[in-house]
Motif scaffolding. Structure first.
Motif, PDB file in Angstrom:
ATOM      1  N   CYS A 252       0.661  -1.231  -0.044  1.00  0.00           N
ATOM      2  CA  CYS A 252       0.141  -0.082   0.066  1.00  0.00           C
ATOM      3  C   CYS A 252       0.874   1.331   0.037  1.00  0.00           C
ATOM      4  CB  CYS A 252      -0.750  -0.223   1.109  1.00  0.00           C
ATOM      5  SG  CYS A 252      -1.586   1.580   1.434  1.00  0.00           S
ATOM      6  N   ASP A 253       0.835   1.957  -1.011  1.00  0.00           N
ATOM      7  CA  ASP A 253       1.436   3.345  -0.971  1.00  0.00           C
ATOM      8  C   ASP A 253       0.524   4.705  -0.812  1.00  0.00           C
ATOM      9  OD1 ASP A 253       0.360   3.486  -3.261  1.00  0.00           O
ATOM     10  OD2 ASP A 253       1.987   3.540  -4.419  1.00  0.00           O
TER      11      ASP A 253
ATOM     12  N   ILE B  57       3.748   5.560   2.889  1.00  0.00           N
ATOM     13  CA  ILE B  57       2.076   5.517   2.472  1.00  0.00           C
ATOM     14  C   ILE B  57       1.788   7.020   2.453  1.00  0.00           C
ATOM     15  CG2 ILE B  57      -0.190   5.121   3.295  1.00  0.00           C
ATOM     16  CD1 ILE B  57       0.924   2.594   4.467  1.00  0.00           C
TER      17      ILE B  57
END
Ligand SMILES: Cc1ncc(C[n+]2csc(CCOP(=O)(O)OP(=O)(O)O)c2C)c(N)n1
Length: 555
Positions: free
Chosen positions: A22-23, A46
């Motif tokens: 997840c970014d 993130i």
């Protein structure tokens, strides 16, 4: 004053997300998950995108998932936030897109008293999500996050909803993140592939319908090779027009609302349908009539990654449970099909080119010409986003969705999707041109996300097609209950959309003629940031089919 350290559970949750790749997280913050917001200040992998309404949040997450193939991630607060976000969960489900919605939940000591903003979230979301759960144990956060990823991306991708009790987020834990989840291998069975090739060899008039669950650039490339080698006409499902290059010599056009009547006839007449990824849902099949549900002389080969989808509505003569890219690669590399050579693909492509060619419609702002000019002006890999309304039909018919992904549009027909999707697209692909096309009704469902676009420096062009009406519903009214005195609930008094865009810090132009539209688009192209072209058309211009109010009344 001493400030509290970030609780271990919240740090673990954020680290688990980073471990899964997840970014970016889309959110409207709530006091129910302050710990997560705090933990995000320490997780540089993130980005946090703060939006203006949870409908915008969940649409952005859904669109992000559609672009990356990994779940788009949304965080919202309990009752009011979660109910606002539910529209994006529904779209992700119907569109088969991976997404995870985290909901800050009430403290467990308050639970089951209908406390402030309390909802039983797993129960609330279960009919519209692929999986819903509540994480009660901080030690099990890695397990829940890993399973949420696995569920969202496997088989038919879809949305997962996880509720996070406020007290759980404050607990101590020594648990560590689980490694990145990948979708399971789902290669097609070689025997089934051989049977499919035998059925194709026997067929006289096959048609492929593609798009849908888990489609990606690799599936697109391989399926196109396969279809071109055999010469099979390839239609795309509703709003899956980037599933094959429109320039492919076998591309036959799109099904759904407003398709080419010749394509519809071709699908009705086909003796074999090869449906790949498409669920054969209501829109693609025009209410389960194309192809007819029961037709003993027709074969159906249905390829889908979810065994539960196969044979659920249409009985398949051959059902292949496989992922799209593995199926397409296997089909493309199959080497025993020299005898199969259809010329229908080229014929269908010519019919589509004819139908999708622009004519003059005679209106002051000719939308056919406007889309043609956009084609001539903007890059071929422009990402075009829309919500719901007849206005979208001009792009579905005349735009060429080259490249993947280039079409972000809800197959479930939810208004308000286009602007948030365009914000997500411009953040994901900052180097590409991104256009949101919207009706006047559609635009104001989530137009507030222009503030998000401005805040994050998104580069996007919004084209608002303003006919001062919920035109689609007006069209249905004029069909069912024609007459000026029976127009009910579909007229709109609109703000100055160009002025509105400027209030958000953007550039704008107003176009009432085709020439003004051309000038506006050229000017927009020459700038960056938020740009909006306010197109004023007549309500008489009902649809890309050429339908008009006067025409419907005469019928
Ligand atoms: C969230 C949502 N609410 C209501 C509808 C029903 N609906 C479908 S199209 C439409 C009108 C769209 O109007 P507009 O955006 O102005 O586009 P037009 O049809 O005039 O081109 C409505 C109300 C819907 N699809 N989604």
């Amino acid at each position: 004053m001493t400030s509290s350290p970030t609780p271990a559970a919240a740090r673990l949750l954020v680290d688990c997300l980073a471990e899964q790749g997840c970014d970016r997280i889309f959110t409207v913050p709530g006091e129910s998950f302050l710990q997560v917001l705090d933990a995000l200040t320490q997780q540089s992998a993130i980005d946090l995108v703060t939006c203006r309404q949870e409908g915008g949040v969940s649409f952005m997450a859904c669109a992000d998932g559609a672009m990356t193939g990994r779940p788009g991630i949304a965080f919202v607060t309990r009752g009011p936030g979660a109910t606002n976000a539910s529209i994006g969960v529904h779209v992700a489900m119907q569109d088969s897109q991976p997404m995870i919605l985290f909901v800050g939940d009430v403290d467990s000591s308050m639970r089951d008293r209908e406390g402030f903003q309390e909802i039983d979230f797993p129960a609330f979301f279960s009919p519209i999500a692929k999986w819903t759960a509540r994480i009660d144990s901080a030690d099990r956060i890695p397990e829940y996050v890993a399973r949420a990823y696995a569920t969202a991306i496997s088989g038919r991708p879809g949305p997962v909803v996880l509720a996070l009790p406020e007290d759980m987020l404050s607990r101590e834990t020594a648990a560590t993140p689980r490694p990145r989840m990948e979708r399971p291998a789902q290669a097609p069975c070689p025997d089934a592939m051989a049977t499919m090739m035998a059925l194709l060899a026997d067929a006289a008039a096959p048609v492929a319908i593609v798009g849908g669950a888990g489609w990606n650039a690799k599936a697109r490339e391989y399926f196109q090779l396969f279809a071109e080698r055999l010469g099979i006409p390839v239609a795309t499902g509703f709003r899956r027009q980037d599933a094959i290059a429109p320039s492919s010599r076998v591309y036959a056009g799109n099904l759904g609302y407003g398709p080419n009547p010749k394509l519809v006839q071709r699908v009705k007449d086909a003796d074999l349908i090869l449906a790949v990824g498409a669920r054969l849902g209501e829109a693609t099949t025009d209410g389960y009539t194309v192809p007819p549900l029961i037709a003993p002389d027709r074969r159906l080969v249905h390829v889908h990654p979810d065994p539960g989808e196969l044979n659920s509505v249409y009985r398949a003569d051959l059902a292949i449970c496989a992922s799209m890219d593995e199926f397409a690669e296997s089909a493309a590399l199959w080497d025993n099909d020299d005898a199969i050579d259809f010329d229908a693909g080229a014929q269908a492509h010519a019919e589509w080119e004819d139908w999708a060619s622009v004519h003059k419609d005679g209106h002051a702002l000719d939308m056919d010409q406007a889309v043609q000019f956009m084609r001539d002006t903007l890059p071929a890999d422009t990402i075009v986003c829309n919500g719901a309304g007849n206005f979208a039909g001009w792009w579905h018919r005349y735009w060429r969705y080259e490249g993947f992904p280039t079409q972000l549009a809800p197959t479930c027909g939810a208004m308000g999707y286009g602007v948030p999707a365009a914000v997500a697209a411009s953040l994901r692909f900052p180097e590409r041109t991104v256009v949101a096309v919207a009706g006047d009704g559609d635009f104001l469902m989530n137009g507030q996300e222009l503030a998000t676009a401005a805040q994050y420096g998104a580069n996007l062009i919004v084209i608002v097609v303003d006919n001062s009406a919920y035109g689609t519903i007006r069209m249905h009214q004029e069909r069912e209950f024609p007459g000026e005195d029976r127009v009910s609930g579909t007229r709109l008094a609109n703000p100055d959309f160009a002025g509105l865009a400027e209030a958000f810090g953007g550039w704008s132009a107003r176009a009432e003629t085709t020439e003004q539209f051309k000038d506006a688009l050229i000017a927009a192209k020459g700038r960056s940031g938020l740009r909006l072209v306010h197109c004023v058309i007549e309500v008489e211009q009902l649809a890309a089919s050429g339908a008009t109010i006067s025409g419907l009344r005469q019928r």
